[in-house]
Design a protein around this motif. Sequence first.
Motif, PDB file in Angstrom:
ATOM      1  N   ASP A  74      -1.175   9.645  -2.085  1.00 34.99           N
ATOM      2  CA  ASP A  74       0.197   9.361  -2.228  1.00 34.99           C
ATOM      3  C   ASP A  74       1.221   9.964  -1.205  1.00 34.99           C
ATOM      4  O   ASP A  74       2.603  10.662  -1.499  1.00 34.99           O
ATOM      5  CB  ASP A  74       0.694  10.274  -3.349  1.00 34.99           C
ATOM      6  CG  ASP A  74      -0.915  10.173  -4.730  1.00 34.99           C
ATOM      7  OD1 ASP A  74      -1.089   8.574  -4.856  1.00 34.99           O
ATOM      8  OD2 ASP A  74      -1.963  10.660  -4.953  1.00 34.99           O
ATOM      9  N   SER A  75       0.981  10.758  -0.345  1.00 33.90           N
ATOM     10  CA  SER A  75       2.143  11.213   0.847  1.00 33.90           C
ATOM     11  C   SER A  75       2.427  10.705   1.660  1.00 33.90           C
ATOM     12  O   SER A  75       1.934  10.157   2.969  1.00 33.90           O
ATOM     13  CB  SER A  75       1.353  12.352   0.958  1.00 33.90           C
ATOM     14  OG  SER A  75       1.066  13.733   0.618  1.00 33.90           O
ATOM     15  N   THR A  76       3.082   9.160   1.907  1.00 33.20           N
ATOM     16  CA  THR A  76       3.583   8.399   2.519  1.00 33.20           C
ATOM     17  C   THR A  76       4.798   7.894   2.046  1.00 33.20           C
ATOM     18  O   THR A  76       5.342   7.787   1.207  1.00 33.20           O
ATOM     19  CB  THR A  76       2.500   7.116   2.548  1.00 33.20           C
ATOM     20  OG1 THR A  76       2.451   5.910   1.319  1.00 33.20           O
ATOM     21  CG2 THR A  76       0.845   7.718   2.094  1.00 33.20           C
ATOM     22  N   ASP A  77       4.876   6.841   3.094  1.00 33.17           N
ATOM     23  CA  ASP A  77       6.651   5.924   2.982  1.00 33.17           C
ATOM     24  C   ASP A  77       6.197   5.089   2.493  1.00 33.17           C
ATOM     25  O   ASP A  77       7.263   3.804   3.392  1.00 33.17           O
ATOM     26  CB  ASP A  77       7.583   6.980   3.365  1.00 33.17           C
ATOM     27  CG  ASP A  77       7.772   6.875   4.751  1.00 33.17           C
ATOM     28  OD1 ASP A  77       6.543   6.434   5.098  1.00 33.17           O
ATOM     29  OD2 ASP A  77       8.892   7.648   5.264  1.00 33.17           O
ATOM     30  N   LEU A  78       5.487   4.528   3.291  1.00 28.62           N
ATOM     31  CA  LEU A  78       4.390   3.196   3.154  1.00 28.62           C
ATOM     32  C   LEU A  78       3.894   2.484   2.273  1.00 28.62           C
ATOM     33  O   LEU A  78       3.182   3.273   1.531  1.00 28.62           O
ATOM     34  CB  LEU A  78       4.751   2.863   4.336  1.00 28.62           C
ATOM     35  CG  LEU A  78       4.994   2.959   5.457  1.00 28.62           C
ATOM     36  CD1 LEU A  78       4.336   2.702   6.763  1.00 28.62           C
ATOM     37  CD2 LEU A  78       6.171   1.529   5.553  1.00 28.62           C
ATOM     38  N   PRO A  79       3.585   1.505   1.742  1.00 25.01           N
ATOM     39  CA  PRO A  79       2.675   0.663   1.070  1.00 25.01           C
ATOM     40  C   PRO A  79       1.615   0.871   1.711  1.00 25.01           C
ATOM     41  O   PRO A  79       1.303   1.018   2.854  1.00 25.01           O
ATOM     42  CB  PRO A  79       2.613  -0.625   1.132  1.00 25.01           C
ATOM     43  CG  PRO A  79       4.557  -0.789   1.451  1.00 25.01           C
ATOM     44  CD  PRO A  79       4.550   0.323   1.705  1.00 25.01           C
ATOM     45  N   VAL A  80       0.596   1.568   0.910  1.00 25.67           N
ATOM     46  CA  VAL A  80      -1.216   1.533   0.723  1.00 25.67           C
ATOM     47  C   VAL A  80      -1.956   0.674   0.086  1.00 25.67           C
ATOM     48  O   VAL A  80      -1.629  -0.057  -0.498  1.00 25.67           O
ATOM     49  CB  VAL A  80      -1.829   2.745   0.188  1.00 25.67           C
ATOM     50  CG1 VAL A  80      -2.780   3.095   0.155  1.00 25.67           C
ATOM     51  CG2 VAL A  80      -0.792   4.289   0.201  1.00 25.67           C
ATOM     52  N   SER A  81      -2.295   0.181   1.432  1.00 28.85           N
ATOM     53  CA  SER A  81      -3.072  -1.231   1.689  1.00 28.85           C
ATOM     54  C   SER A  81      -4.722  -1.109   0.485  1.00 28.85           C
ATOM     55  O   SER A  81      -4.889  -0.375   0.189  1.00 28.85           O
ATOM     56  CB  SER A  81      -3.743  -1.444   2.504  1.00 28.85           C
ATOM     57  OG  SER A  81      -5.185  -0.680   2.993  1.00 28.85           O
ATOM     58  N   ARG A  82      -4.652  -2.518  -0.471  1.00 23.25           N
ATOM     59  CA  ARG A  82      -5.248  -1.833  -1.029  1.00 23.25           C
ATOM     60  C   ARG A  82      -7.242  -1.692  -0.851  1.00 23.25           C
ATOM     61  O   ARG A  82      -7.357  -1.160  -1.805  1.00 23.25           O
ATOM     62  CB  ARG A  82      -5.935  -4.011  -1.595  1.00 23.25           C
ATOM     63  CG  ARG A  82      -4.782  -4.361  -2.412  1.00 23.25           C
ATOM     64  CD  ARG A  82      -4.477  -5.995  -2.871  1.00 23.25           C
ATOM     65  NE  ARG A  82      -3.678  -6.833  -3.605  1.00 23.25           N
ATOM     66  CZ  ARG A  82      -3.472  -7.439  -3.972  1.00 23.25           C
ATOM     67  NH1 ARG A  82      -4.369  -8.930  -3.490  1.00 23.25           N
ATOM     68  NH2 ARG A  82      -2.590  -8.141  -3.963  1.00 23.25           N
ATOM     69  N   GLN A  83      -7.412  -2.457   0.005  1.00 22.12           N
ATOM     70  CA  GLN A  83      -8.616  -2.014   0.661  1.00 22.12           C
ATOM     71  C   GLN A  83      -9.043   0.089   0.888  1.00 22.12           C
ATOM     72  O   GLN A  83      -9.678   0.566   0.334  1.00 22.12           O
ATOM     73  CB  GLN A  83      -8.835  -1.927   1.985  1.00 22.12           C
ATOM     74  CG  GLN A  83      -9.961  -1.671   3.161  1.00 22.12           C
ATOM     75  CD  GLN A  83     -11.640  -1.939   2.227  1.00 22.12           C
ATOM     76  OE1 GLN A  83     -11.336  -3.363   2.168  1.00 22.12           O
ATOM     77  NE2 GLN A  83     -12.652  -1.293   3.025  1.00 22.12           N
ATOM     78  N   VAL A  84      -7.655   0.438   0.904  1.00 21.59           N
ATOM     79  CA  VAL A  84      -7.336   1.987   1.018  1.00 21.59           C
ATOM     80  C   VAL A  84      -7.953   2.462  -0.208  1.00 21.59           C
ATOM     81  O   VAL A  84      -8.060   3.533  -0.577  1.00 21.59           O
ATOM     82  CB  VAL A  84      -5.995   2.154   2.281  1.00 21.59           C
ATOM     83  CG1 VAL A  84      -6.282   3.217   2.117  1.00 21.59           C
ATOM     84  CG2 VAL A  84      -6.593   2.101   3.392  1.00 21.59           C
ATOM     85  N   GLN A  85      -6.551   1.874  -0.908  1.00 19.24           N
ATOM     86  CA  GLN A  85      -6.478   2.067  -2.227  1.00 19.24           C
ATOM     87  C   GLN A  85      -8.086   2.490  -3.035  1.00 19.24           C
ATOM     88  O   GLN A  85      -8.130   3.147  -3.749  1.00 19.24           O
ATOM     89  CB  GLN A  85      -5.760   1.264  -3.321  1.00 19.24           C
ATOM     90  CG  GLN A  85      -4.518   1.040  -3.133  1.00 19.24           C
ATOM     91  CD  GLN A  85      -3.519   0.228  -3.273  1.00 19.24           C
ATOM     92  OE1 GLN A  85      -3.789  -0.409  -4.167  1.00 19.24           O
ATOM     93  NE2 GLN A  85      -2.415   0.816  -3.173  1.00 19.24           N
ATOM     94  N   ARG A  86      -8.798   1.394  -2.947  1.00 17.45           N
ATOM     95  CA  ARG A  86     -10.411   0.884  -3.116  1.00 17.45           C
ATOM     96  C   ARG A  86     -11.392   2.178  -2.924  1.00 17.45           C
ATOM     97  O   ARG A  86     -12.103   2.706  -3.443  1.00 17.45           O
ATOM     98  CB  ARG A  86     -11.121   0.107  -3.028  1.00 17.45           C
ATOM     99  CG  ARG A  86     -10.226  -1.586  -4.042  1.00 17.45           C
ATOM    100  CD  ARG A  86     -11.311  -2.502  -4.096  1.00 17.45           C
ATOM    101  NE  ARG A  86     -11.099  -2.704  -2.472  1.00 17.45           N
ATOM    102  CZ  ARG A  86     -10.194  -3.900  -1.347  1.00 17.45           C
ATOM    103  NH1 ARG A  86      -9.792  -4.511  -2.983  1.00 17.45           N
ATOM    104  NH2 ARG A  86     -10.749  -4.477  -1.283  1.00 17.45           N
ATOM    105  N   TYR A  87     -10.914   2.392  -1.706  1.00 18.56           N
ATOM    106  CA  TYR A  87     -11.649   3.749  -0.678  1.00 18.56           C
ATOM    107  C   TYR A  87     -11.318   5.054  -1.570  1.00 18.56           C
ATOM    108  O   TYR A  87     -12.673   5.708  -1.436  1.00 18.56           O
ATOM    109  CB  TYR A  87     -11.233   3.579   1.010  1.00 18.56           C
ATOM    110  CG  TYR A  87     -12.219   4.356   1.564  1.00 18.56           C
ATOM    111  CD1 TYR A  87     -13.489   3.998   1.940  1.00 18.56           C
ATOM    112  CD2 TYR A  87     -11.773   6.517   1.601  1.00 18.56           C
ATOM    113  CE1 TYR A  87     -13.879   5.305   2.731  1.00 18.56           C
ATOM    114  CE2 TYR A  87     -12.770   6.567   2.700  1.00 18.56           C
ATOM    115  CZ  TYR A  87     -13.881   6.215   3.242  1.00 18.56           C
ATOM    116  OH  TYR A  87     -14.644   7.058   4.194  1.00 18.56           O
ATOM    117  N   TYR A  88     -10.477   5.304  -1.552  1.00 21.49           N
ATOM    118  CA  TYR A  88      -9.816   7.067  -2.083  1.00 21.49           C
ATOM    119  C   TYR A  88     -10.221   6.323  -3.143  1.00 21.49           C
ATOM    120  O   TYR A  88     -10.713   7.558  -3.752  1.00 21.49           O
ATOM    121  CB  TYR A  88      -7.955   6.552  -2.691  1.00 21.49           C
ATOM    122  CG  TYR A  88      -7.377   7.437  -0.230  1.00 21.49           C
ATOM    123  CD1 TYR A  88      -8.456   8.623   0.041  1.00 21.49           C
ATOM    124  CD2 TYR A  88      -6.914   6.133   0.117  1.00 21.49           C
ATOM    125  CE1 TYR A  88      -7.539   8.838   1.307  1.00 21.49           C
ATOM    126  CE2 TYR A  88      -6.730   6.585   1.642  1.00 21.49           C
ATOM    127  CZ  TYR A  88      -6.761   7.720   1.970  1.00 21.49           C
ATOM    128  OH  TYR A  88      -6.349   8.393   2.875  1.00 21.49           O
TER     129      TYR A  88
END
Length: 433
Positions: free
Chosen positions: A292-306
């Motif tokens: 959540d501490s980003t100013d760019l979109p987070v990839s789907r792969q990374v969302q699943r990882y988190y």
Amino acid sequence: MVTAAKDFLKIYWPLVLVAFAGLVLTLMLMDPAPPKTIRFAAGPLGGAYYAYAERYQRLLGEQDVKVTLIQTAGSVENLRLLDEGGVDVALVQGGLATPGDAETLRSLGGLFHEPFWVFVRDEAGVKDFGQLRDLRMAIGPDGSGTRLLALDLQGEFDGVWPAASRNSLTGTAAAGALIEGKLDAAAFAASPDAVYVQALLRAPGISLLPFERAEALSRRQPALAAVVLLRGVVDIGADLPAHDVSLVAPVAQLVVKKSLHPAIEALLVDSASAIHQDGSLFARAGAFPDPDSTDLPVSRQVQRYYANGPSFLRRYFSFDLANFLDRAWILAIPLLTLLFPLVRVAPPIYRWRVRRKIYIWYKDLRDLEARGRDMPTKEERAVITDELEDLQVEIGELDVPLSYTDDLYRLRNHVEFVKHLLMNTRPTPGLGA
């Protein structure tokens, strides 16, 4: 054992062929394997970014992924190299990305607070950032996140400042010039672990300038967070700092090209968790990495990882094997769906093929019996008997599994029966016609 293997192949060779063809097709159609080498924009040599990049290099190297470190001036250049395709991964100061970057880049999460440190010489008598306007101040070189953030903050305090307040020294060079009195102040957007930050916190005659209006600045600059360097957190015994110091801080993030292989993304997040999960002077343990501490979109792969952690395969297999299985299973499912009915139907088909090899001789046997019954004399029927013996020999050469031997010997007994019948009975016209 050899016989059993031969019998298995006789039954299932079509399935073996289909499975082999499916495997070849799977290898041809499956997603490409992840690269074995990636380029990492690491910032200036000696800086915190470079030190972190070396840790990523070591961890990914343990998974046989080579990381080539690219020395840069800082976050601005890192972003430019990502946009131009010169690197695959970079550490980037939060707040620098543009709307265009969101189309081509993805964030893997915020990693650590990167406070904006402003150190001043005590003799300058400065108590507020705005008082630095007419002093000699280093804010880093062009292409660095420190310089861009410093210029933004200078703009908040009375607009454009003189050139002397925008010296390009950075890192250890700027810290050394400040200690030697060649500068009045120096600014750094850096991790608390940076060597020059730790040195300046302990340097006599040098003070850390507080941002008393940090909360207000964080409201005006969305990329900034208001943080506090707590009393004694640097060194409890030395009571360093001697009082709480309010600061502003962007969050450094790990940024990759949108086209980077998902398996490398997962490996980078795995490494980020190992490197940044411990607490810091500004955050408790487990606060980072933070999607959540980003100013760019987070990839789907990374969302699943988190959300779920490492994949099941990554928990139990090596990176290469887990990645291969992860890419292959999507195509393996339809292949297995096809094989299951084939496995069920293969034994009945095989039984039919073997018995057909035996039963097909009964047609010849009936024809010979019918011809023999039509012969008026034993001498003429003897010719048919010779043909039956030839038939017997041919049947004896049949190769069938042991489990079907009884059918074979039953056929041979029937041939023998017809021979005996033709030699001891009178002809019965019309049988078998």
